[in-house]
Design an enzyme around this catalytic site. Structure first.
Site, short mmCIF file in Angstrom:
data_model
loop_
_atom_site.label_atom_id
_atom_site.label_comp_id
_atom_site.label_asym_id
_atom_site.label_seq_id
_atom_site.Cartn_x
_atom_site.Cartn_y
_atom_site.Cartn_z
N GLU A 23 51.08 40.67 56.94
CA GLU A 23 51.11 41.09 55.54
C GLU A 23 51.29 42.60 55.52
OE1 GLU A 23 48.81 40.77 51.25
OE2 GLU A 23 47.79 40.04 53.04
N CYS A 231 48.57 38.46 49.66
CA CYS A 231 48.54 38.72 48.23
C CYS A 231 49.83 39.35 47.71
CB CYS A 231 47.36 39.62 47.89
SG CYS A 231 45.76 38.85 48.17
N ASN A 370 49.84 31.16 48.23
CA ASN A 370 49.00 31.90 49.17
C ASN A 370 47.57 31.40 49.07
OD1 ASN A 370 47.99 33.94 50.93
ND2 ASN A 370 47.44 35.14 49.14
N GLU A 371 46.73 32.09 48.30
CA GLU A 371 45.33 31.67 48.12
C GLU A 371 45.16 31.06 46.73
OE1 GLU A 371 42.70 34.63 50.96
OE2 GLU A 371 43.10 35.24 48.90
#
Length: 657
Positions: A23, A231, A370-371
Site C-alpha cells: 500500500e 485504504c 478492501n475492509e
C-alpha cells in the site's frame, strides 16, 4: 521437551501461500519503491485538509520548488494554457532576468548521489521567449557542483509557435553526497516553460523500481503481491479513490491524486492539517508496473478493486447500487482482467501491449473491496454479489477474495462469516478466500496460535493484513521489535498447521520511509541512502522459503509445548524429502527440544537458521541494521534442536523413509 515427528500428512500447503501486501502508505511508492528522485515533478500537487466526511485540498502547484538566488532570483509562475497533458494541466513558467538564474527541487530529504553512479534526467521544456541559450542541469552540495550536464535548447524561429520538446541528460556523480540540491538554470536571460521533470538512477530495476528496495522484496520469495492497498483503493472521497485506468499509459497522462494518508490523524488542534499534507500520488507505479513487479519477483498478482464506497472509516460517500454510475465500478473490474490477460488486439490488452508487454500477465485472483463491511446503509454483501456475477459471467476462472471487515472480534466480522458460510457451499467459485485483518498486541498472537483450528474447512481464509504491535504510532522504527516478530512467527505456526483453511497470508504494512511514516510498525524501513529488513522481515523470509508441501500431524503436541512458551509446527517438503521444523522460543533462557523422527531417517546433517538478538526489545534501524539478524549452523538431528533465548529457529532435516 520432546517432539515426536508423525508420518501422518494433514494439510496440503498451497504453493506461494506467504506473500506481500503493498500500500502507498509511509511514502512507500513516491519517495520509496518508485525510483523517481524529484518531488512534485509535474507541478500538480495539492495540500490536503479535513476530517471524517469533510476533506478538501488547496492548490500547491509549486510545492517543493524554489528559485535559486546565487545569480539573482528569477520569476517562477505556475500556469496553464498549453499543457503537455490536460490530465495534469499546470506547469512552471520560469523567467531569468540574468544568465545563471534557475530553480531547485526539495526532493524529499535532498538528492543522494553515489560516487561513479549515473542518473538520467528527463524533462519537457518549451522556449516561450528564449531566442538563444541552453539549459544547465546540476546537483550541488554547499555550493560545489557534484554532477552537471548542459542541454542544447531547441529554439523556434521568431514569430513561430514553439512546441514542447522532451530533453534528456545523464549526470555522473563525482562524489557521494547526501542532501544535495537538484537545480535547473538558464545560460541566458529569457522565459522557458517546464513540465514533468524527472531524475532516475540508472540502476533502477526496469527503469522503475529502486534497486535496494526491489532486492529486499525479491529476497522474500513471495508467492503473491496484493496491491495497491489498502485504504487508498477507497479514498477519503470517491473522487480521491484509486482508479486503475488512470494509472496506465504514458506517465504524463496519469492524473496526480492526493494520498489518503495525507490526512491521517488530523484534528482540530492541528488545524485538520498534518506534516504529511503534501503526500500525493503521481502513479508512476501504476497497475502496469504492479503487474510487472509481480512478474519480476515471481509473485502472483492480486489487485484489489473499489466497490463504489469511499473509506468506511473516513467517509460517508458512496455510489448506490441502482445508480448508473455503479456500472462503472463493475466495468472497471471486467476491464482490468482484460488489461492483465486479454490478447494484444483487445481493447485493454492493446494498452498493455503498447506499454511493452504483449504477453498476458496471468492474473488469477481479484480482491472485491478492501475492509468493507455490512451496515444498515451499506449493502456490501449485495455489492460483492454484483461483482461476482459481472466478473464470472465473462471470466469464470478468476478467483475472488471477499472481505471480513477491519477486524476479527466485532459483529461486523461475525456477519461477514454468516454471509460467506451461506453462499460459498451453494455456489461454485463464489469466493476463493475471505480477507481477514488484525493488528494486535504480541500477547494476542501467542494466545491465538490455535485461532484457525476450529474454522470451517469449506470457506478459505486470506490472512491479508496482520502485524504484532508492541507499540504503535508515527515514525517509530523501534516498534519493530524482535519480540513482536517472534509473536508473529508463533502465530504463523498455527496458520501453517491450518493450511487447509488459510491459503494466503501477508504482513502489513510493507514499507516505511524514515521520517515520513504515518504508521508503525512496518516490515522494511529505508531512507534516501539505504534500506533494511526488520525482525518481521526475517520471519516472513523464513516462512516464504520454508513452507514445505504438506503439514504433518502434531497430535496435540503443540499444546504441550505452548505450556513451556514454545511454539512449533512441522511440515514435509515432498520434493526434497526435507522435514521442516519451525520453532519459537518465547523464554529468556535457552531450551532444547529432543526429536523422535519416527519412521523418518535422517540422511544428513540438519541445517538451522536462527533469528535472534539482544532481548525482546531489540530492533533494527538505519544506524544499526543488523541488531537482529539471521545466523546459520548445522547440527545432528539426534542431538535435538537448540533454541536460543527469544528466538525463532527453522530446521531442515534431509530424510529418507
Amino acid at each position: 521437551m520432546k517432539l515426536q515427528i508423525s508420518n501422518c500428512k494433514k494439510a496440503a500447503v498451497q504453493d506461494g501461500m506467504i506473500g506481500l501486501f503493498f500500500e502507498d502508505i509511509n511514502y512507500a511508492a513516491d519517495g520509496g519503491l518508485y525510483a523517481e528522485m524529484i518531488e512534485n515533478r509535474s507541478f500538480s500537487f495539492v495540500d490536503c485538509y479535513g476530517d471524517v466526511g469533510d476533506y478538501y485540498t488547496k492548490p500547491a502547484w509549486g510545492y517543493g520548488w524554489n528559485a535559486t538566488k546565487e545569480c539573482g532570483e528569477g520569476r517562477m509562475e505556475y500556469v496553464t494554457g498549453s499543457p503537455i497533458s490536460r490530465v495534469n494541466p499546470w506547469y512552471l513558467r520560469f523567467t531569468a532576468q540574468d544568465a545563471g538564474q534557475g530553480f531547485w527541487n526539495k526532493a524529499y530529504d535532498g538528492i543522494y548521489l553515489e560516487n561513479g553512479k549515473t542518473y538520467t534526467v528527463r524533462f519537457y521544456a518549451r522556449a516561450a521567449q528564449y531566442p538563444e541559450g541552453n539549459i544547465t542541469v546540476q546537483v550541488t552540495k554547499d555550493g560545489r557542483i557534484c554532477a552537471q550536464a548542459e542541454v542544447s535548447c531547441i529554439h523556434a524561429p521568431e514569430k513561430t509557435w514553439q512546441k514542447w520538446n522532451l530533453y534528456e541528460a545523464v549526470l555522473e556523480a563525482g562524489e557521494t553526497i547526501r542532501n544535495g540540491r537538484f537545480t535547473i538554470s538558464l545560460t541566458k536571460p529569457g522565459t522557458v516553460e517546464f513540465d514533468l521533470i524527472s531524475m532516475m538512477p540508472d540502476d533502477a530495476v526496469a527503469g522503475v523500481f529502486r534497486k535496494d528496495l526491489f532486492d529486499l522484496l525479491k529476497g522474500l520469495h513471495p508467492g503473491f503481491l496484493r496491491f495497491p492497498g489498502g485504504c487508498i483503493i477507497e479514498g477519503n472521497t470517491l473522487e480521491n479513490r484509486y482508479r486503475w485506468k488512470e494509472s496506465v499509459g504514458d506517465i504524463k497522462d496519469r492524473r496526480t491524486n492526493f494520498n489518503r494518508w495525507a490526512v491521517h490523524l488530523t484534528s482540530e488542534e492541528n488545524g485538520w492539517h498534518t506534516q504529511y499534507s503534501h503526500y500525493n500520488q503521481t502513479l508512476g507505479i501504476g497497475f502496469y508496473e504492479y503487474f510487472l513487479l509481480c512478474e519480476l519477483i515471481g509473485a502472483k498478482p492480486l489487485p484489489v478493486l473499489n466497490v463504489g464506497l469511499a473509506c468506511q472509516f473516513q467517509s460517508y460517500e458512496l455510489v448506490e447500487m441502482d445508480e448508473p454510475e455503479f456500472q462503472e465500478f463493475l466495468q472497471d473490474a471486467v476491464d482490468l482482467i482484460e488489461f492483465a490477460n486479454g490478447p494484444a488486439d483487445s481493447t485493454w490488452g492493446s494498452v498493455r501491449a503498447k506499454m511493452g508487454h504483449p504477453e498476458p500477465f496471468g492474473l488469477t485472483m481479484v480482491g472485491i473491496g478492501n475492509e468493507q463491511w455490512q451496515t444498515e446503509k451499506i449493502d456490501f454483501f449485495g455489492r460483492y454479489q454484483a461483482f461476482e456475477k459481472a466478473i464470472h459471467a465473462k471470466y469464470p476462472e478468476i478467483k475472488l477474495i471477499g472481505s471480513a471487515g477491519p477486524d476479527i472480534t466485532s459483529e461486523r466480522y461475525d456477519k461477514a462469516w454468516e454471509f460467506y458460510k451461506k453462499e460459498v457451499p451453494a455456489r461454485d467459485n463464489f469466493c476463493y478466500a475471505v480477507d481477514e485483518h488484525y493488528y494486535v498486541k504480541p500477547d494476542w498472537f501467542y494466545a491465538h496460535t490455535d485461532f484457525y483450528d476450529e474454522y470451517p474447512r469449506d470457506v478459505k481464509v486470506f490472512s491479508g493484513e496482520y502485524a504484532s504491535h508492541p507499540i504503535s504510532g508515527m515514525n517509530l522504527p523501534q516498534a519493530n521489535t524482535l519480540g513482536g516478530a517472534l509473536a508473529e512467527a508463533a502465530f504463523l505456526t498455527g496458520v501453517e498447521r491450518n493450511a487447509d483453511v488459510v491459503v494466503l497470508a501477508s504482513y502489513a504494512p510493507l514499507f516505511a520511509r524514515v521520517g515520513y511514516a504515518q504508521w508503525s510498525p512496518d516490515m522494511i524501513w529505508f531512507d534516501e541512502t539505504k534500506a533494511y529488513g526488520t525482525p518481521s522481515y526475517f520471519v516472513q523470509k523464513l516462512y516464504g522459503e520454508n513452507m514445505g508441501t504438506v503439514t504433518l500431524a502434531m497430535d496435540g503436541q503443540e499444546k504441550e509445548l505452548r505450556k513451556e512458551q514454545v511454539y512449533a509446527n512441522v511440515s514435509l517438503d515432498e520434493r526434497t524429502g526435507d522435514l521442516i521444523l519451525k520453532v519459537v522460543n518465547h523464554n529468556d533462557c535457552e531450551k532444547t527440544i529432543e526429536l523422535d523422527l519416527g519412521s523418518f531417517r535422517a540422511a544428513g546433517t540438519a541445517k538451522n537458521v536462527i533469528l535472534t538478538g539482544e532481548g525482546e526489545d531489540a530492533y533494527n534501524c538505519i544506524e544499526h541494521p543488523d541488531s537482529v539478524k539471521l545466523s546459520e549452523c548445522e547440527s545432528n538431528a539426534a542431538d535435538g534442536i537448540v533454541l536460543p533465548a527469544n528466538s525463532f529457529v527453522v530446521t531442515r532435516i534431509p530424510t529418507v523413509r
